[in-house]
Structures are given as structure tokens and as C-alpha cells.
Write a protein that holds these residues in place. Sequence first.
Motif, PDB file in Angstrom:
ATOM      1  N   VAL A 157       0.832  -1.206   0.000  1.00  0.00           N
ATOM      2  CA  VAL A 157       0.000   0.000   0.000  1.00  0.00           C
ATOM      3  C   VAL A 157       0.866   1.256   0.000  1.00  0.00           C
ATOM      4  CG1 VAL A 157      -1.928   1.179   1.123  1.00  0.00           C
ATOM      5  CG2 VAL A 157      -1.756  -1.303   1.250  1.00  0.00           C
ATOM      6  N   LEU A 158       1.973   1.234   0.751  1.00  0.00           N
ATOM      7  CA  LEU A 158       2.868   2.390   0.749  1.00  0.00           C
ATOM      8  C   LEU A 158       3.463   2.630  -0.634  1.00  0.00           C
ATOM      9  CD1 LEU A 158       4.758   2.027   4.149  1.00  0.00           C
ATOM     10  CD2 LEU A 158       3.269   3.919   3.459  1.00  0.00           C
ATOM     11  N   ARG A 159       3.786   1.570  -1.335  1.00  0.00           N
ATOM     12  CA  ARG A 159       4.301   1.734  -2.699  1.00  0.00           C
ATOM     13  C   ARG A 159       3.253   2.353  -3.602  1.00  0.00           C
ATOM     14  NH1 ARG A 159       6.366  -3.368  -1.453  1.00  0.00           N
ATOM     15  NH2 ARG A 159       4.730  -4.430  -2.637  1.00  0.00           N
ATOM     16  N   ALA A 160       1.992   1.998  -3.366  1.00  0.00           N
ATOM     17  CA  ALA A 160       0.912   2.573  -4.168  1.00  0.00           C
ATOM     18  C   ALA A 160       0.770   4.066  -3.907  1.00  0.00           C
ATOM     19  CB  ALA A 160      -0.401   1.851  -3.882  1.00  0.00           C
ATOM     20  N   VAL A 161       0.915   4.476  -2.627  1.00  0.00           N
ATOM     21  CA  VAL A 161       0.853   5.902  -2.310  1.00  0.00           C
ATOM     22  C   VAL A 161       1.934   6.661  -3.063  1.00  0.00           C
ATOM     23  CG1 VAL A 161       1.069   7.622  -0.473  1.00  0.00           C
ATOM     24  CG2 VAL A 161      -0.148   5.498  -0.028  1.00  0.00           C
ATOM     25  N   ALA A 162       3.096   6.046  -3.182  1.00  0.00           N
ATOM     26  CA  ALA A 162       4.238   6.706  -3.831  1.00  0.00           C
ATOM     27  C   ALA A 162       4.081   6.834  -5.341  1.00  0.00           C
ATOM     28  CB  ALA A 162       5.526   5.956  -3.504  1.00  0.00           C
TER      29      ALA A 162
ATOM     30  N   PHE B  28     -12.544   8.247 -24.097  1.00  0.00           N
ATOM     31  CA  PHE B  28     -12.207   7.306 -23.037  1.00  0.00           C
ATOM     32  C   PHE B  28     -10.773   7.516 -22.580  1.00  0.00           C
ATOM     33  CE2 PHE B  28     -10.940   3.058 -21.439  1.00  0.00           C
ATOM     34  CZ  PHE B  28     -11.873   2.944 -20.427  1.00  0.00           C
ATOM     35  N   VAL B  29     -10.615   7.927 -21.313  1.00  0.00           N
ATOM     36  CA  VAL B  29      -9.302   8.129 -20.713  1.00  0.00           C
ATOM     37  C   VAL B  29      -9.009   6.902 -19.860  1.00  0.00           C
ATOM     38  CG1 VAL B  29      -7.870   9.631 -19.281  1.00  0.00           C
ATOM     39  CG2 VAL B  29      -9.689  10.616 -20.693  1.00  0.00           C
ATOM     40  N   GLU B  30      -8.161   6.044 -20.373  1.00  0.00           N
ATOM     41  CA  GLU B  30      -7.939   4.743 -19.751  1.00  0.00           C
ATOM     42  C   GLU B  30      -7.058   4.852 -18.501  1.00  0.00           C
ATOM     43  OE1 GLU B  30      -6.027   0.375 -20.882  1.00  0.00           O
ATOM     44  OE2 GLU B  30      -5.854   2.060 -22.269  1.00  0.00           O
ATOM     45  N   PRO B  31      -7.519   4.311 -17.358  1.00  0.00           N
ATOM     46  CA  PRO B  31      -6.639   4.228 -16.179  1.00  0.00           C
ATOM     47  C   PRO B  31      -5.572   3.162 -16.416  1.00  0.00           C
ATOM     48  CG  PRO B  31      -8.982   4.024 -15.593  1.00  0.00           C
ATOM     49  CD  PRO B  31      -8.876   3.850 -17.062  1.00  0.00           C
ATOM     50  N   ARG B  32      -4.300   3.517 -16.220  1.00  0.00           N
ATOM     51  CA  ARG B  32      -3.221   2.609 -16.582  1.00  0.00           C
ATOM     52  C   ARG B  32      -2.381   2.124 -15.416  1.00  0.00           C
ATOM     53  NH1 ARG B  32      -1.345   6.073 -21.978  1.00  0.00           N
ATOM     54  NH2 ARG B  32      -3.150   5.486 -23.264  1.00  0.00           N
ATOM     55  N   ILE B  33      -2.532   2.724 -14.251  1.00  0.00           N
ATOM     56  CA  ILE B  33      -1.751   2.312 -13.088  1.00  0.00           C
ATOM     57  C   ILE B  33      -2.712   1.810 -12.018  1.00  0.00           C
ATOM     58  CG2 ILE B  33      -0.180   3.056 -11.259  1.00  0.00           C
ATOM     59  CD1 ILE B  33       1.015   5.043 -13.133  1.00  0.00           C
ATOM     60  N   PRO B  34      -2.770   0.490 -11.805  1.00  0.00           N
ATOM     61  CA  PRO B  34      -3.687  -0.036 -10.779  1.00  0.00           C
ATOM     62  C   PRO B  34      -3.186   0.278  -9.372  1.00  0.00           C
ATOM     63  CG  PRO B  34      -2.350  -1.801 -11.704  1.00  0.00           C
ATOM     64  CD  PRO B  34      -2.026  -0.570 -12.496  1.00  0.00           C
ATOM     65  N   VAL B  35      -4.080   0.725  -8.518  1.00  0.00           N
ATOM     66  CA  VAL B  35      -3.755   1.009  -7.116  1.00  0.00           C
ATOM     67  C   VAL B  35      -4.888   0.485  -6.244  1.00  0.00           C
ATOM     68  CG1 VAL B  35      -2.325   3.041  -7.580  1.00  0.00           C
ATOM     69  CG2 VAL B  35      -4.796   3.313  -7.256  1.00  0.00           C
ATOM     70  N   PRO B  36      -4.621   0.251  -4.954  1.00  0.00           N
ATOM     71  CA  PRO B  36      -5.686  -0.186  -4.045  1.00  0.00           C
ATOM     72  C   PRO B  36      -6.785   0.866  -3.938  1.00  0.00           C
ATOM     73  CG  PRO B  36      -3.521  -0.548  -3.060  1.00  0.00           C
ATOM     74  CD  PRO B  36      -3.313   0.284  -4.284  1.00  0.00           C
ATOM     75  N   PRO B  37      -7.967   0.463  -3.504  1.00  0.00           N
ATOM     76  CA  PRO B  37      -9.078   1.408  -3.363  1.00  0.00           C
ATOM     77  C   PRO B  37      -8.700   2.602  -2.496  1.00  0.00           C
ATOM     78  CG  PRO B  37      -9.859  -0.848  -3.086  1.00  0.00           C
ATOM     79  CD  PRO B  37      -8.369  -0.920  -3.157  1.00  0.00           C
ATOM     80  N   GLY B  38      -9.110   3.781  -2.951  1.00  0.00           N
ATOM     81  CA  GLY B  38      -8.896   4.996  -2.179  1.00  0.00           C
ATOM     82  C   GLY B  38      -7.605   5.721  -2.454  1.00  0.00           C
ATOM     83  N   LEU B  39      -6.747   5.173  -3.319  1.00  0.00           N
ATOM     84  CA  LEU B  39      -5.450   5.800  -3.573  1.00  0.00           C
ATOM     85  C   LEU B  39      -5.315   6.330  -4.997  1.00  0.00           C
ATOM     86  CD1 LEU B  39      -3.056   3.402  -1.630  1.00  0.00           C
ATOM     87  CD2 LEU B  39      -3.916   5.643  -0.924  1.00  0.00           C
ATOM     88  N   ASP B  40      -6.436   6.524  -5.671  1.00  0.00           N
ATOM     89  CA  ASP B  40      -6.390   6.985  -7.063  1.00  0.00           C
ATOM     90  C   ASP B  40      -6.833   8.437  -7.234  1.00  0.00           C
ATOM     91  OD1 ASP B  40      -8.942   6.266  -6.314  1.00  0.00           O
ATOM     92  OD2 ASP B  40      -9.505   5.415  -8.247  1.00  0.00           O
ATOM     93  N   LEU B  41      -6.793   9.224  -6.148  1.00  0.00           N
ATOM     94  CA  LEU B  41      -7.128  10.642  -6.285  1.00  0.00           C
ATOM     95  C   LEU B  41      -6.207  11.359  -7.270  1.00  0.00           C
ATOM     96  CD1 LEU B  41      -8.693  13.207  -5.497  1.00  0.00           C
ATOM     97  CD2 LEU B  41      -7.114  13.480  -3.568  1.00  0.00           C
ATOM     98  N   PRO B  42      -4.885  11.118  -7.265  1.00  0.00           N
ATOM     99  CA  PRO B  42      -4.035  11.830  -8.232  1.00  0.00           C
ATOM    100  C   PRO B  42      -4.459  11.607  -9.675  1.00  0.00           C
ATOM    101  CG  PRO B  42      -2.691  10.818  -6.537  1.00  0.00           C
ATOM    102  CD  PRO B  42      -4.079  10.293  -6.339  1.00  0.00           C
TER     103      PRO B  42
END
Length: 364
Positions: free
Chosen positions: A24-29, A148-162
Motif C-alpha cells: 500500500v505504501l508503494r501505491a501511495v508513492a 475514453f481516458v484509460e486508467p493505466r496504473i492499478p492502485v488499491p481502493p482509495g489511492l487513485d485521487l491523483p
Amino acid sequence: MIPVLDDTLLADPAALATADGAGVLRAVATAGAQVRSAAQSAADAGLADLAGHRPRALVVLRRPGASGAAGELLGALLGAQSPVPFVLTDVVPSWVGPLDVVLAQSADPTDTELAESVARAVSRGAEVVLSAPAEGPVAGAGAGRARFVEPRIPVPPGLDLPRALAVGLSVASALQLWPGGLDAHLDPLADALDAEAERNQPGHEPFMNPAKSLALRIAEHTPLLWGTDPAATAVAGHGATALATHAGVVAHSADIAQAATATGLRRAVDLAEQGTDVFRDPFDDPGPDAPPVRLVLLATGEDDPGQVAVRRTGRGWPADLHHPVDEIARGTRDAGLLRAAVLASRLDAAAVYLGLATRTIEPA
């Protein structure tokens, strides 16, 4: 019951790595990488073709997850300076038509209500920008008719605000709604988030790591996240959600002027400032079940937040101040945006650190 904090974990990078088996920390980064990826995906979707199109309104659909927080923050940043109405809504309004632009985002490919809204918007001729997983009813509703703007970097729920914020900024910039325009690749925003990720990396001791420091300050407290300006207030709302998601912590978020009208909270803040009686026997007098409050003031503007708080509420407040002017110097172009993004990322990291240190986030 208040979760027990293992503060030694935050000072031990190896133990943190073991506890964070899910990464999860890696996802935040990845916040900076999310911004760059979203900007590139927006370019690939042809958002630049919207240049010169002045819509009757920009309609942003607020769905569960990051799209709601991103919409709130985008609206706060655009504010009254937007040359067209900015409408944040849960579903497409009945009046939407060919003169409007609709931005729809979700991490849930099966969001039925969003799929219906997207289908309604495209059927009425609106220009629709859609960012969602490529498979499922939501993507299907806009297939061939939405950008369609494709999301390309998967992250855990709640960490995709950026990512969600970057897509919204790309739309606003393409429509020339952002004063002075934005860098097409959003590099200044991505760079600011990369720098914040470096400050918050697990190898840094808490006194050098603003996210760890914040986590320790709010641990075993009820956090009051109050913004001194609209963008900071939007970030506060996101922070409360992040704490609930990653640490199971209930926090209060509000604009400081609104929060100051709550007399119970004012008293709680003042009582917390008085501190704990060192002579109290916890066995004879166990005290209240609720943890004491910890006031955290967030600010993204140029003025000193303490002075802003006094001006807006008529009094000073004993609070932890988070006003990243050292990170984003006064006078920097789009400083409010950059500071808001930095604060949101810091709150995400703090929530994850707190979740790990209380074992709320379980090892994978």
C-alpha cells in the motif's frame, strides 16, 4: 476500543516492509506516476480537440471513491473564476445537452447509476469524457461515443485521487477554463507529488517524514481536519475518507468558519489544549471513552493560516498547521493546486502509516 499503536514500527523500515505485504505504501508513492499516466492517457483520448469549445457548463459526476474528492477539489480550485458554470452532481441533470461537457470517472466498472448517466449524456449529444476500467457496463455505456481516458496504473481502493484529479485538470485545461492554462503533461504537479513521496518514504525517521509525523500526532485521537480555504477544505474531506479507509479512524472535516460554529467541538478543542491531568489515577477515574480531539489546520493559500483562522473565526486555535509553503514557495505558479495535491498525498500516506502501525491494514 481505540486501536493500539505500535509506534516502533514507524521507525523500522524493515518491519514496515513486512507489515505492508500488500504494497500500500508503494501505491501511495505512485501519485506522480498516476498524474503523468493520466495526462498521457488524456492526450491519447484526444482531449486537446476540445480546445476552442466553450461549453454551456462543465458537469462533473460525483461517484463513490476518488471521483467525488477530485470533483470537490477541482471545483474548489476553479471557484468563481471559472468562465462557465461548474456543476458537481451524482447523476446527469435532465437539462444536459449538446452544449455541455460531462466528466465521468469511477474505479467501479459495474456502477449501474453511472452507466445510466453516461448513456443518457451521450444520447443527448453532450461531449462526454469517461475514465473507468475498460471492461464492464460503465465503459460499455460510452463505447464509441465518449472520449475514453484509460486508467493505466492499478492502485488499491482509495489511492487513485491523483489520477482522477489529473483527468479533471486535463479537461479543464483543454476547455481553457484554467487561468493561464496548465502544462499539457502536468509535469509540475507530478514533480511536486514525487517530491512529497520522497519526503514520506519508509526509510525516513518520523521527525524527517511529514506523513509519519502526522500519523503519530493524530494516533489515539479524534482528528479534526479543518481547511482555511476552499481547496484545503476539499482536501480535508478527502483526508477524513483516507483515515476511515486505511486506518479505521473516524475524523471530522469542515471549513474552519463552519466548524467554529459547533460549540461542542470548540469546547473539545479547548479541553484538549489543557492536556491530561498528570495526577489523575486512570483506575479510579478512567475518563471518557472517546479519544481526545486533535485539530489539524490545512491551508493551500499564500496567507498565514493562523492569521486566516483568526480573521475568519475571531479567535486563535491550538492546532497542528499543515501549510506546505516550504515545499511550494509563495509566488509559485498554481501554488494552490500544488499544495492541495501535496497535502492530499500526505494525508493518504499518514492514513496508511497509521493503518499499518495499528494493524488495521492486514499483511497480504
